[in-house]
Design an enzyme around this catalytic site. Structure first.
Site, mmCIF file in Angstrom:
data_model
loop_
_atom_site.group_PDB
_atom_site.id
_atom_site.type_symbol
_atom_site.label_atom_id
_atom_site.label_comp_id
_atom_site.label_asym_id
_atom_site.label_seq_id
_atom_site.Cartn_x
_atom_site.Cartn_y
_atom_site.Cartn_z
ATOM 1 N N ASP A 48 0.839 -1.200 0.000
ATOM 2 C CA ASP A 48 0.000 0.000 0.000
ATOM 3 C C ASP A 48 0.876 1.253 0.000
ATOM 4 O OD1 ASP A 48 0.874 -0.113 2.604
ATOM 5 O OD2 ASP A 48 -1.110 0.163 3.519
ATOM 6 N N SER A 49 2.206 1.041 0.022
ATOM 7 C CA SER A 49 3.120 2.167 -0.210
ATOM 8 C C SER A 49 2.874 2.772 -1.588
ATOM 9 C CB SER A 49 4.582 1.709 -0.093
ATOM 10 O OG SER A 49 4.831 0.571 -0.881
ATOM 11 N N ASP A 87 -1.078 -6.423 -0.398
ATOM 12 C CA ASP A 87 -0.991 -5.772 0.913
ATOM 13 C C ASP A 87 -2.377 -5.255 1.288
ATOM 14 O OD1 ASP A 87 0.447 -4.920 3.092
ATOM 15 O OD2 ASP A 87 1.225 -3.109 2.111
ATOM 16 N N LYS A 117 -0.775 -9.791 2.891
ATOM 17 C CA LYS A 117 -0.012 -9.347 4.063
ATOM 18 C C LYS A 117 -0.836 -8.337 4.834
ATOM 19 C CE LYS A 117 3.408 -6.078 3.817
ATOM 20 N NZ LYS A 117 2.900 -5.041 4.724
ATOM 21 N N GLU A 119 -0.666 -5.823 8.669
ATOM 22 C CA GLU A 119 0.221 -5.283 9.698
ATOM 23 C C GLU A 119 -0.349 -5.544 11.088
ATOM 24 O OE1 GLU A 119 0.922 -1.115 8.985
ATOM 25 O OE2 GLU A 119 1.522 -1.448 6.901
ATOM 26 N N GLU A 186 10.206 -4.964 9.818
ATOM 27 C CA GLU A 186 10.664 -3.700 9.220
ATOM 28 C C GLU A 186 11.310 -2.844 10.296
ATOM 29 O OE1 GLU A 186 7.731 -1.550 6.929
ATOM 30 O OE2 GLU A 186 9.002 0.242 6.816
HETATM 31 O O1 KIV Z 1 3.397 -1.023 1.595
HETATM 32 C C1 KIV Z 1 4.541 -1.467 1.582
HETATM 33 O O2 KIV Z 1 5.293 -1.365 0.604
HETATM 34 C C2 KIV Z 1 4.986 -2.153 2.766
HETATM 35 C C3 KIV Z 1 6.460 -2.154 2.975
HETATM 36 C C4 KIV Z 1 6.859 -0.909 3.658
HETATM 37 C C5 KIV Z 1 6.885 -3.343 3.705
HETATM 38 O O3 KIV Z 1 4.213 -2.613 3.545
#
Ligand code: KIV
Length: 284
Positions: A48-49, A87, A117, A119, A186
């Site tokens: 989600d970056s 994500d 994934k 968090e 991270e």
């Molecule tokens: O969104 C993303 O790219 C991430 C990384 C910072 C691990 O979760």
């Protein structure tokens, strides 16, 4: 495109058992996915970056499931054999197990992901369990978790204090017990990562700025190639400055169009003389 065998969770565990580090990068678009597949990257994270790297937000919170699905589909088209991780964006899983399973299912069904994934530690273990019980591989993310950056007090190393390091270790165990097949650490100190990796029984540990003693490494693609203008995290290694190359090219284009150096005959198309004469007659 080079043909290679599909990377599965089994492939990743096999690599780890032979002490071969797993390679993982972020990616958000088709042409980059194509190049990453060609380079032999094992795993891609459509993070989600993308809210920052692709959409220009200041953080990840505004990113929606629709944004994530659209970009993940493009990545899958470019990298059919890679182990593809979607994500889960902010508030797509935090509120309830039902939300979590439904949105994880969308990643699998609509974007052909291999895993998702999310968090968070112990509090998110029930989500990991619900998702894996639904037959979807789920990966955890501990340490600096960008969706909670306000609560963490900014983008800073996590687990430097003994208590916090112990908490990350406990979180990792809880996620593993809930069924996580892989956990990303991270910005966790190297020796803490090493201990978590050694303690993992049936779970792979990956490092982003968390030292060499994990089962593999993740980098943010845009940081590797100077493609994110706002900042470069200290932990990122720059493998080439594509941003500078592109900027030079853009300046060249602006200059050459201005000076009429561009275009040249090889950059346009012509019409035969007789067709052109007929064309002019048609206009009379
Ligand atoms: O969104 C993303 O790219 C991430 C990384 C910072 C691990 O979760």
């Amino acid at each position: 495109m080079t043909e290679r065998e599909k990377i599965t969770i089994r492939t990743l565990f096999n690599k780890a058992s032979k002490n071969e580090p797993i390679t993982w990068l972020t990616c958000y678009d088709y042409p980059t996915a194509y190049l990453q597949e060609e380079a032999g990257i094992d795993m891609i994270l459509v993070g989600d970056s993308l809210g920052m790297t692709m959409l220009g937000y200041d953080g990840t919170l505004p990113v929606t499931m629709e944004d994530m699905i659209r970009h993940t589909q493009a990545v899958r088209r470019g990298a059919p054999q890679v182990f593809l991780v979607g994500d889960m964006p902010y508030m797509s899983y935090q509120v309830s197990n039902e939300d979590a399973v439904r949105n994880a299912g969308r990643f699998m069904a609509e974007a052909d992901c291999d895993a998702i994934k999310l968090e968070g530690g112990i509090a998110m273990a029930p989500r990991i369990k619900a998702i894996t019980d639904a037959g979807i591989p789920a990966l955890g993310h501990l340490g600096l978790t960008p969706q909670s950056v306000a609560a963490l007090g900014g983008f800073r190393v996590q687990g430097r204090g003994a208590q916090q390091a112990k908490q990350i270790m406990d979180d990792a165990k809880a996620l593993e017990e809930a069924g996580a097949s892989l956990i990303l650490l991270e910005m966790v100190p190297d020796r803490v990562t090493k201990m978590i990796t050694e303690a993992a029984d049936d779970c792979l540990i990956m490092s982003l700025g968390s030292g060499p003693d994990a089962h593999g490494q993740l980098l943010i693609y845009h940081d590797m190639f100077g493609l994110y203008p706002k900042f470069k995290p200290r932990m990122a290694k720059v493998y080439g400055n594509a941003g500078e190359v592109i900027l030079e090219g853009l300046k060249g284009y602006v200059k050459e169009v201005g000076s009429k150096e561009f275009p040249q005959p090889e950059n346009w198309f012509t019409i035969k003389d007789d067709e052109f004469e007929d064309f002019k007659k048609l206009l009379d």
